[in-house]
Design a protein around this motif. Structure first.
Motif, PDB file in Angstrom:
ATOM      1  N   HIS A 116       4.185   0.629   2.194  1.00  0.00           N
ATOM      2  CA  HIS A 116       3.165   1.662   2.328  1.00  0.00           C
ATOM      3  C   HIS A 116       1.819   1.034   2.700  1.00  0.00           C
ATOM      4  N   TYR A 117       0.949   1.868   3.233  1.00  0.00           N
ATOM      5  CA  TYR A 117      -0.386   1.414   3.608  1.00  0.00           C
ATOM      6  C   TYR A 117      -1.247   1.224   2.359  1.00  0.00           C
ATOM      7  N   ALA A 118      -2.370   0.534   2.546  1.00  0.00           N
ATOM      8  CA  ALA A 118      -3.295   0.326   1.426  1.00  0.00           C
ATOM      9  C   ALA A 118      -3.866   1.640   0.913  1.00  0.00           C
ATOM     10  N   THR A 119      -3.785   2.705   1.709  1.00  0.00           N
ATOM     11  CA  THR A 119      -4.288   4.013   1.278  1.00  0.00           C
ATOM     12  C   THR A 119      -3.531   4.546   0.070  1.00  0.00           C
ATOM     13  N   LEU A 120      -2.413   3.922  -0.292  1.00  0.00           N
ATOM     14  CA  LEU A 120      -1.717   4.281  -1.520  1.00  0.00           C
ATOM     15  C   LEU A 120      -2.644   4.122  -2.723  1.00  0.00           C
ATOM     16  N   LEU A 121      -3.674   3.297  -2.574  1.00  0.00           N
ATOM     17  CA  LEU A 121      -4.632   3.053  -3.660  1.00  0.00           C
ATOM     18  C   LEU A 121      -5.864   3.945  -3.544  1.00  0.00           C
ATOM     19  N   ARG A 122      -5.756   5.025  -2.785  1.00  0.00           N
ATOM     20  CA  ARG A 122      -6.904   5.907  -2.568  1.00  0.00           C
ATOM     21  C   ARG A 122      -7.538   6.370  -3.885  1.00  0.00           C
ATOM     22  N   SER A 123      -6.721   6.874  -4.789  1.00  0.00           N
ATOM     23  CA  SER A 123      -7.258   7.384  -6.051  1.00  0.00           C
ATOM     24  C   SER A 123      -7.810   6.255  -6.913  1.00  0.00           C
ATOM     25  N   THR A 124      -7.236   5.056  -6.794  1.00  0.00           N
ATOM     26  CA  THR A 124      -7.756   3.903  -7.532  1.00  0.00           C
ATOM     27  C   THR A 124      -9.149   3.542  -7.031  1.00  0.00           C
ATOM     28  N   VAL A 125      -9.308   3.523  -5.714  1.00  0.00           N
ATOM     29  CA  VAL A 125     -10.616   3.238  -5.118  1.00  0.00           C
ATOM     30  C   VAL A 125     -11.634   4.287  -5.543  1.00  0.00           C
ATOM     31  N   ALA A 126     -11.252   5.561  -5.429  1.00  0.00           N
ATOM     32  CA  ALA A 126     -12.173   6.655  -5.754  1.00  0.00           C
ATOM     33  C   ALA A 126     -12.610   6.597  -7.217  1.00  0.00           C
ATOM     34  N   SER A 127     -11.712   6.169  -8.103  1.00  0.00           N
ATOM     35  CA  SER A 127     -12.055   6.119  -9.525  1.00  0.00           C
ATOM     36  C   SER A 127     -12.991   4.959  -9.857  1.00  0.00           C
ATOM     37  N   LEU A 128     -12.955   3.891  -9.052  1.00  0.00           N
ATOM     38  CA  LEU A 128     -13.803   2.722  -9.313  1.00  0.00           C
ATOM     39  C   LEU A 128     -15.155   2.797  -8.619  1.00  0.00           C
ATOM     40  N   LEU A 129     -15.231   3.561  -7.527  1.00  0.00           N
ATOM     41  CA  LEU A 129     -16.451   3.573  -6.712  1.00  0.00           C
ATOM     42  C   LEU A 129     -17.726   3.956  -7.469  1.00  0.00           C
ATOM     43  N   PRO A 130     -17.704   4.936  -8.382  1.00  0.00           N
ATOM     44  CA  PRO A 130     -18.958   5.257  -9.078  1.00  0.00           C
ATOM     45  C   PRO A 130     -19.502   4.114  -9.916  1.00  0.00           C
ATOM     46  N   ASP A 131     -18.642   3.158 -10.279  1.00  0.00           N
ATOM     47  CA  ASP A 131     -19.053   2.105 -11.206  1.00  0.00           C
ATOM     48  C   ASP A 131     -19.047   0.705 -10.616  1.00  0.00           C
ATOM     49  N   ALA A 132     -18.661   0.561  -9.341  1.00  0.00           N
ATOM     50  CA  ALA A 132     -18.544  -0.783  -8.774  1.00  0.00           C
ATOM     51  C   ALA A 132     -18.636  -0.741  -7.257  1.00  0.00           C
ATOM     52  N   ASP A 133     -19.003  -1.878  -6.673  1.00  0.00           N
ATOM     53  CA  ASP A 133     -18.853  -2.072  -5.229  1.00  0.00           C
ATOM     54  C   ASP A 133     -17.399  -2.472  -5.007  1.00  0.00           C
ATOM     55  N   VAL A 134     -16.689  -1.712  -4.180  1.00  0.00           N
ATOM     56  CA  VAL A 134     -15.243  -1.884  -4.048  1.00  0.00           C
ATOM     57  C   VAL A 134     -14.875  -2.401  -2.662  1.00  0.00           C
ATOM     58  N   PHE A 135     -14.051  -3.439  -2.635  1.00  0.00           N
ATOM     59  CA  PHE A 135     -13.514  -4.012  -1.411  1.00  0.00           C
ATOM     60  C   PHE A 135     -11.985  -3.956  -1.505  1.00  0.00           C
ATOM     61  N   VAL A 136     -11.315  -3.729  -0.372  1.00  0.00           N
ATOM     62  CA  VAL A 136      -9.862  -3.574  -0.357  1.00  0.00           C
ATOM     63  C   VAL A 136      -9.258  -4.392   0.780  1.00  0.00           C
ATOM     64  N   THR A 137      -8.095  -4.971   0.523  1.00  0.00           N
ATOM     65  CA  THR A 137      -7.332  -5.627   1.589  1.00  0.00           C
ATOM     66  C   THR A 137      -6.555  -4.547   2.337  1.00  0.00           C
ATOM     67  N   ASP A 138      -6.887  -4.317   3.579  1.00  0.00           N
ATOM     68  CA  ASP A 138      -6.282  -3.252   4.380  1.00  0.00           C
ATOM     69  C   ASP A 138      -5.319  -3.879   5.384  1.00  0.00           C
ATOM     70  N   TRP A 139      -4.028  -3.925   5.022  1.00  0.00           N
ATOM     71  CA  TRP A 139      -3.031  -4.599   5.843  1.00  0.00           C
ATOM     72  C   TRP A 139      -2.618  -3.745   7.036  1.00  0.00           C
ATOM     73  N   HIS A 140      -2.297  -4.410   8.159  1.00  0.00           N
ATOM     74  CA  HIS A 140      -1.950  -3.713   9.391  1.00  0.00           C
ATOM     75  C   HIS A 140      -0.440  -3.544   9.541  1.00  0.00           C
ATOM     76  N   ASN A 141      -0.060  -2.532  10.298  1.00  0.00           N
ATOM     77  CA  ASN A 141       1.342  -2.289  10.617  1.00  0.00           C
ATOM     78  C   ASN A 141       1.815  -3.366  11.592  1.00  0.00           C
ATOM     79  N   ALA A 142       2.864  -4.100  11.218  1.00  0.00           N
ATOM     80  CA  ALA A 142       3.316  -5.243  12.026  1.00  0.00           C
ATOM     81  C   ALA A 142       3.739  -4.840  13.433  1.00  0.00           C
ATOM     82  N   ARG A 143       4.166  -3.597  13.624  1.00  0.00           N
ATOM     83  CA  ARG A 143       4.616  -3.183  14.955  1.00  0.00           C
ATOM     84  C   ARG A 143       3.456  -3.094  15.945  1.00  0.00           C
ATOM     85  N   ASP A 144       2.236  -3.067  15.428  1.00  0.00           N
ATOM     86  CA  ASP A 144       1.057  -2.958  16.283  1.00  0.00           C
ATOM     87  C   ASP A 144       0.373  -4.297  16.512  1.00  0.00           C
ATOM     88  N   ILE A 145       0.987  -5.390  16.048  1.00  0.00           N
ATOM     89  CA  ILE A 145       0.387  -6.719  16.174  1.00  0.00           C
ATOM     90  C   ILE A 145       1.172  -7.516  17.212  1.00  0.00           C
TER      91      ILE A 145
END
Length: 426
Positions: A116-145
């Motif tokens: 799955h894409y990193a967007t699976l962590l959407r709710s995790t990111v949204a829950s941390l954003l009010p309290d932290a600066d959030v950075f995420v590893t956003d992996w690419h689909n191998a078929r597009d590389i």
């Protein structure tokens, strides 16, 4: 099976089912049929609507959809996605909150590359954003590389994490979720030897297979039953000419999705049957619970063949992390070299992917870390998804993680450590 023909055959089947769904919906929704009392027509239109949506989602990367967050000042602040580090196989992305000063907490979420894409962590990111600066590893689909970008295996993944940690600096708090947990541990150990000043302040490991044999699951049993030759023959295919990565060897997302669904086939079948009835009765919504879940669940990405195969062989079969013999670029990565990083482990009592015991094994490997800087938490009744994105995360785990981060942020907060150890440990 390492042929483009098999890859394109799966895509053709997906495309055909999407077309059949669209055709059924359009045909059964023809205005003239409104005069008919045949109940099969609404059911046919509903099946087409659900089928078209489901099969179309399998090839589209979901949007993060985090537009704004509410802040204590009573205003909504807009959120921008900014690429901090851009690489062929994945980017380091920041969720930048406009009109907000840098936060004391700086969090790096290490997203899994497991279908799955990193967007699976959407709710995790949204829950941390009010309290932290959030950075995420956003992996690419191998078929597009493109093939010219080279390989990407577990060592490359680890070095990507090393570079991301170096970019963010030593005041970073890393949260690794599921599959990348052992590799985040290895990346931190790599920094401990090569650039100790760049190590993160803390490392939170959530539901990952540090020692897969510590608590067997269906996933680990499969890894032991199948030989590497069999796995390569069954799972690996070449990307077709339709995509930028034509010719690249991958573990296709559609094949992964078939495996995901087969693990709980009855539950998924029931969910889709109930959704078709709701659509037919006019009770479904574009963003109802079913669509919110399956729009994300059905969106799958290809993994490079070398990453998938080396993960199975080195992490699961050979247990290189568990035995502390993992190497990167020919150098042994000694997890015992980590000494200045606080480590917290979170597991779910009912996790059937990384069962309790697999992740907490990391604490035994951290021989250089003082016991006062280690913590663990077993969430009662929580499954795999719940420990990082569900109710258990929101109500129990997230507050523990934030307290753990604060206690190990350095400076004047260091005095809080003993209290947090007791609160976070079970």
């Amino acid at each position: 099976m390492k042929y483009m023909a098999t890859y394109d055959l799966m895509e053709s089947a997906r495309n055909t089912h999407e077309w059949l769904g669209a055709s059924a919906r359009a045909f059964a929704s023809y205005p003239l049929f409104a005069m008919s009392m045949n109940p099969m027509l609404p059911m046919m239109a509903a099946w087409g609507d659900v089928a078209e949506r489901s099969f179309s989602r399998m090839i589209a990367k979901p949007d993060w959809g985090i537009r704004s967050i509410a802040m204590p000042d009573g205003q909504d602040h807009l959120v921008d996605e900014k690429i901090v580090v851009e690489r062929p196989f994945g980017n380091l992305v920041q969720f930048f909150v406009r009109r907000r000063a840098p936060m004391a907490r700086r969090v790096l979420l290490v997203a899994p590359m497991s279908g799955h894409y990193a967007t699976l962590l959407r709710s995790t990111v949204a829950s941390l954003l009010p309290d932290a600066d959030v950075f995420v590893t956003d992996w690419h689909n191998a078929r597009d590389i493109p093939v010219s970008a080279g390989k990407f295996d577990v060592e490359d993944y680890t070095l990507y994490l090393v570079d991301f940690m170096r970019e963010l600096g030593p005041d970073t708090h890393v949260i690794a979720i599921c599959q990348p947990v052992p590799l985040a541990l290895a990346a931190t150990a790599y920094l401990a030897a090569e650039a100790p000043e760049a190590q993160p302040r803390s490392l939170t490991l959530i539901g990952g297979p540090v020692d897969p044999d510590a608590a067997p699951t269906e996933v680990t049993d499969f890894g032991h039953r199948v030989t590497m030759g069999q796995l390569e023959h069954m799972a690996i295919q070449r990307v077709g000419f339709k995509h930028k990565g034509a010719g690249r060897l991958v573990y296709p997302g559609l094949l992964q999705l078939a495996g995901f669904i087969s693990m709980n086939a009855e539950r998924h079948s029931r969910a889709f049957a109930e959704q078709i009835l709701r659509v037919a009765q006019g009770e479904a919504g574009d963003h109802d619970a079913h669509n919110r879940f399956y729009d994300e669940y059905l969106a799958v990405m290809d993994m490079t063949a070398e990453f998938y195969l080396t993960t199975v062989e080195r992490i699961f079969k050979n247990r290189e992390i568990a035995r502390n013999v993992f190497t990167v670029a020919g150098k042994r990565v000694d997890i015992g070299a980590i000494s200045d990083v606080a480590v917290m482990v979170v597991e779910g009592e009912k996790d059937d992917i990384s069962a309790p015991g697999q992740c907490i094994a990391a604490l035994d490997l951290l021989t250089g870390v003082d016991e006062g800087k280690k913590a663990s938490h077993l969430e009662p009744g929580a499954g795999h998804y719940g420990i990082f994105a569900g109710k258990s995360w929101r109500l129990n785990i997230r507050p523990l993680v934030l307290n753990f981060i604060d206690a190990n942020a350095g400076g004047p907060k260091a005095g809080k450590k003993p209290a947090v150890r007791l609160a976070a440990s079970k």
